[in-house]
Design a protein around this motif. Sequence first.
Motif, PDB file in Angstrom:
ATOM      1  N   ALA A  27      31.207  46.934  46.668  1.00 63.37           N
ATOM      2  CA  ALA A  27      30.714  46.532  45.350  1.00 63.37           C
ATOM      3  C   ALA A  27      30.382  47.743  44.492  1.00 63.37           C
ATOM      4  O   ALA A  27      29.743  48.688  44.940  1.00 63.37           O
ATOM      5  CB  ALA A  27      29.482  45.646  45.495  1.00 63.37           C
ATOM      6  N   ASN A  28      30.858  47.703  43.256  1.00 60.97           N
ATOM      7  CA  ASN A  28      30.618  48.748  42.258  1.00 60.97           C
ATOM      8  C   ASN A  28      31.223  50.101  42.625  1.00 60.97           C
ATOM      9  O   ASN A  28      30.824  51.116  42.081  1.00 60.97           O
ATOM     10  CB  ASN A  28      29.130  48.891  41.952  1.00 60.97           C
ATOM     11  N   GLU A  29      32.170  50.134  43.532  1.00 56.96           N
ATOM     12  CA  GLU A  29      32.859  51.373  43.906  1.00 56.96           C
ATOM     13  C   GLU A  29      34.296  51.307  43.409  1.00 56.96           C
ATOM     14  O   GLU A  29      35.032  50.399  43.764  1.00 56.96           O
ATOM     15  CB  GLU A  29      32.857  51.561  45.426  1.00 56.96           C
ATOM     16  N   PHE A  30      34.681  52.265  42.582  1.00 55.50           N
ATOM     17  CA  PHE A  30      36.054  52.353  42.093  1.00 55.50           C
ATOM     18  C   PHE A  30      36.735  53.456  42.900  1.00 55.50           C
ATOM     19  O   PHE A  30      36.392  54.622  42.761  1.00 55.50           O
ATOM     20  CB  PHE A  30      36.070  52.679  40.594  1.00 55.50           C
ATOM     21  N   PRO A  31      37.682  53.096  43.783  1.00 56.00           N
ATOM     22  CA  PRO A  31      38.290  54.110  44.647  1.00 56.00           C
ATOM     23  C   PRO A  31      39.056  55.165  43.843  1.00 56.00           C
ATOM     24  O   PRO A  31      39.602  54.866  42.780  1.00 56.00           O
ATOM     25  CB  PRO A  31      39.243  53.293  45.528  1.00 56.00           C
ATOM     26  N   PRO A  32      39.068  56.401  44.342  1.00 52.85           N
ATOM     27  CA  PRO A  32      39.763  57.483  43.635  1.00 52.85           C
ATOM     28  C   PRO A  32      41.275  57.417  43.851  1.00 52.85           C
ATOM     29  O   PRO A  32      41.871  58.292  44.464  1.00 52.85           O
ATOM     30  CB  PRO A  32      39.149  58.748  44.219  1.00 52.85           C
ATOM     31  N   TRP A  40      38.910  50.828  36.455  1.00 46.84           N
ATOM     32  CA  TRP A  40      37.832  51.402  35.646  1.00 46.84           C
ATOM     33  C   TRP A  40      38.185  51.323  34.162  1.00 46.84           C
ATOM     34  O   TRP A  40      37.350  50.958  33.328  1.00 46.84           O
ATOM     35  CB  TRP A  40      37.574  52.833  36.075  1.00 46.84           C
ATOM     36  N   ALA A  41      39.421  51.641  33.820  1.00 42.08           N
ATOM     37  CA  ALA A  41      39.857  51.576  32.420  1.00 42.08           C
ATOM     38  C   ALA A  41      39.811  50.135  31.904  1.00 42.08           C
ATOM     39  O   ALA A  41      39.339  49.882  30.788  1.00 42.08           O
ATOM     40  CB  ALA A  41      41.265  52.162  32.277  1.00 42.08           C
ATOM     41  N   ALA A  42      40.278  49.185  32.700  1.00 38.92           N
ATOM     42  CA  ALA A  42      40.264  47.779  32.292  1.00 38.92           C
ATOM     43  C   ALA A  42      38.833  47.279  32.137  1.00 38.92           C
ATOM     44  O   ALA A  42      38.506  46.574  31.169  1.00 38.92           O
ATOM     45  CB  ALA A  42      41.020  46.921  33.310  1.00 38.92           C
ATOM     46  N   TYR A  43      37.962  47.643  33.064  1.00 42.74           N
ATOM     47  CA  TYR A  43      36.557  47.240  32.994  1.00 42.74           C
ATOM     48  C   TYR A  43      35.920  47.783  31.707  1.00 42.74           C
ATOM     49  O   TYR A  43      35.231  47.051  30.993  1.00 42.74           O
ATOM     50  CB  TYR A  43      35.813  47.749  34.229  1.00 42.74           C
ATOM     51  N   GLY A  44      36.192  49.036  31.396  1.00 45.40           N
ATOM     52  CA  GLY A  44      35.653  49.627  30.168  1.00 45.40           C
ATOM     53  C   GLY A  44      36.164  48.927  28.913  1.00 45.40           C
ATOM     54  O   GLY A  44      35.398  48.702  27.967  1.00 45.40           O
ATOM     55  N   ARG A  45      37.444  48.580  28.893  1.00 43.81           N
ATOM     56  CA  ARG A  45      38.016  47.878  27.735  1.00 43.81           C
ATOM     57  C   ARG A  45      37.421  46.488  27.569  1.00 43.81           C
ATOM     58  O   ARG A  45      37.153  46.032  26.468  1.00 43.81           O
ATOM     59  CB  ARG A  45      39.538  47.733  27.896  1.00 43.81           C
ATOM     60  N   GLU A  46      37.244  45.798  28.688  1.00 42.17           N
ATOM     61  CA  GLU A  46      36.794  44.405  28.647  1.00 42.17           C
ATOM     62  C   GLU A  46      35.277  44.255  28.619  1.00 42.17           C
ATOM     63  O   GLU A  46      34.777  43.157  28.357  1.00 42.17           O
ATOM     64  CB  GLU A  46      37.345  43.650  29.864  1.00 42.17           C
ATOM     65  N   LEU A  47      34.547  45.328  28.879  1.00 43.44           N
ATOM     66  CA  LEU A  47      33.108  45.213  29.047  1.00 43.44           C
ATOM     67  C   LEU A  47      32.383  44.597  27.849  1.00 43.44           C
ATOM     68  O   LEU A  47      31.521  43.727  28.056  1.00 43.44           O
ATOM     69  CB  LEU A  47      32.492  46.562  29.412  1.00 43.44           C
ATOM     70  N   PRO A  48      32.668  44.957  26.612  1.00 41.17           N
ATOM     71  CA  PRO A  48      31.945  44.313  25.510  1.00 41.17           C
ATOM     72  C   PRO A  48      32.067  42.779  25.534  1.00 41.17           C
ATOM     73  O   PRO A  48      31.071  42.071  25.384  1.00 41.17           O
ATOM     74  CB  PRO A  48      32.585  44.908  24.256  1.00 41.17           C
ATOM     75  N   HIS A  49      33.271  42.285  25.774  1.00 40.20           N
ATOM     76  CA  HIS A  49      33.475  40.834  25.849  1.00 40.20           C
ATOM     77  C   HIS A  49      32.794  40.244  27.087  1.00 40.20           C
ATOM     78  O   HIS A  49      32.152  39.192  27.015  1.00 40.20           O
ATOM     79  CB  HIS A  49      34.971  40.509  25.859  1.00 40.20           C
ATOM     80  N   LEU A  50      32.933  40.922  28.232  1.00 43.63           N
ATOM     81  CA  LEU A  50      32.317  40.432  29.464  1.00 43.63           C
ATOM     82  C   LEU A  50      30.800  40.362  29.341  1.00 43.63           C
ATOM     83  O   LEU A  50      30.178  39.425  29.846  1.00 43.63           O
ATOM     84  CB  LEU A  50      32.712  41.324  30.647  1.00 43.63           C
ATOM     85  N   VAL A  59      32.881  40.693  38.598  1.00 46.38           N
ATOM     86  CA  VAL A  59      34.281  40.651  38.207  1.00 46.38           C
ATOM     87  C   VAL A  59      35.106  41.443  39.226  1.00 46.38           C
ATOM     88  O   VAL A  59      34.630  42.438  39.768  1.00 46.38           O
ATOM     89  CB  VAL A  59      34.480  41.188  36.768  1.00 46.38           C
ATOM     90  N   ALA A  60      36.320  40.986  39.482  1.00 49.11           N
ATOM     91  CA  ALA A  60      37.225  41.675  40.404  1.00 49.11           C
ATOM     92  C   ALA A  60      38.480  42.090  39.643  1.00 49.11           C
ATOM     93  O   ALA A  60      38.968  41.350  38.781  1.00 49.11           O
ATOM     94  CB  ALA A  60      37.606  40.765  41.566  1.00 49.11           C
ATOM     95  N   TYR A  61      38.988  43.284  39.980  1.00 45.94           N
ATOM     96  CA  TYR A  61      40.221  43.807  39.386  1.00 45.94           C
ATOM     97  C   TYR A  61      41.154  44.293  40.470  1.00 45.94           C
ATOM     98  O   TYR A  61      40.731  44.885  41.460  1.00 45.94           O
ATOM     99  CB  TYR A  61      39.923  45.005  38.471  1.00 45.94           C
ATOM    100  N   HIS A  62      42.442  44.072  40.255  1.00 54.23           N
ATOM    101  CA  HIS A  62      43.511  44.683  41.044  1.00 54.23           C
ATOM    102  C   HIS A  62      44.205  45.619  40.076  1.00 54.23           C
ATOM    103  O   HIS A  62      44.974  45.183  39.220  1.00 54.23           O
ATOM    104  CB  HIS A  62      44.472  43.616  41.566  1.00 54.23           C
ATOM    105  N   VAL A  91      38.794  46.059  43.291  1.00 53.44           N
ATOM    106  CA  VAL A  91      37.373  46.377  43.193  1.00 53.44           C
ATOM    107  C   VAL A  91      36.600  45.152  42.717  1.00 53.44           C
ATOM    108  O   VAL A  91      37.165  44.259  42.076  1.00 53.44           O
ATOM    109  CB  VAL A  91      37.109  47.550  42.220  1.00 53.44           C
ATOM    110  N   ILE A  92      35.330  45.130  43.040  1.00 55.19           N
ATOM    111  CA  ILE A  92      34.396  44.125  42.537  1.00 55.19           C
ATOM    112  C   ILE A  92      33.212  44.879  41.961  1.00 55.19           C
ATOM    113  O   ILE A  92      32.673  45.787  42.605  1.00 55.19           O
ATOM    114  CB  ILE A  92      33.918  43.186  43.669  1.00 55.19           C
TER     115      ILE A  92
END
Length: 115
Positions: A27-32, A40-50, A59-62, A91-92
């Motif tokens: 949880a909350n770990e974005f692998p290098p 990380w980029a998608a989370y940053g883009r979507e964060l205002p809406h989320l 939230v989970a991302y592939h 990631v979650i």
Amino acid sequence: MPDESQPKTMQTGSELSEPDHPVWRMANEFPPNEFGEEAWAAYGRELPHLLETSRGQWVAYHGGKRLGIALLPASLYDEVAGRGLSPEEWVICKIEPIVGREAIGMGTSWLEEET
């Protein structure tokens, strides 16, 4: 004195997430890797809406693709793990404001103090 190194049982809604569930190892770990950087980029883009629609949920991302949103991290983990994806590819993370900046994949972090 409580053992601070052990994850706590987290109550969300009317259910409990077990402290030994595998979600707490990621949880909350974005692998290098490429998937972590894209997530990380998608989370940053979507964060205002989320933050407007799902603050406090998970939230989970592939890579750059959002896989789902849930109230409980363990149920989201179980759902995504059931899709057969390698844990290094997704990631979650909790939907909450970002307090600092982080460079993924370079082993470097920058934290900014809130003023």
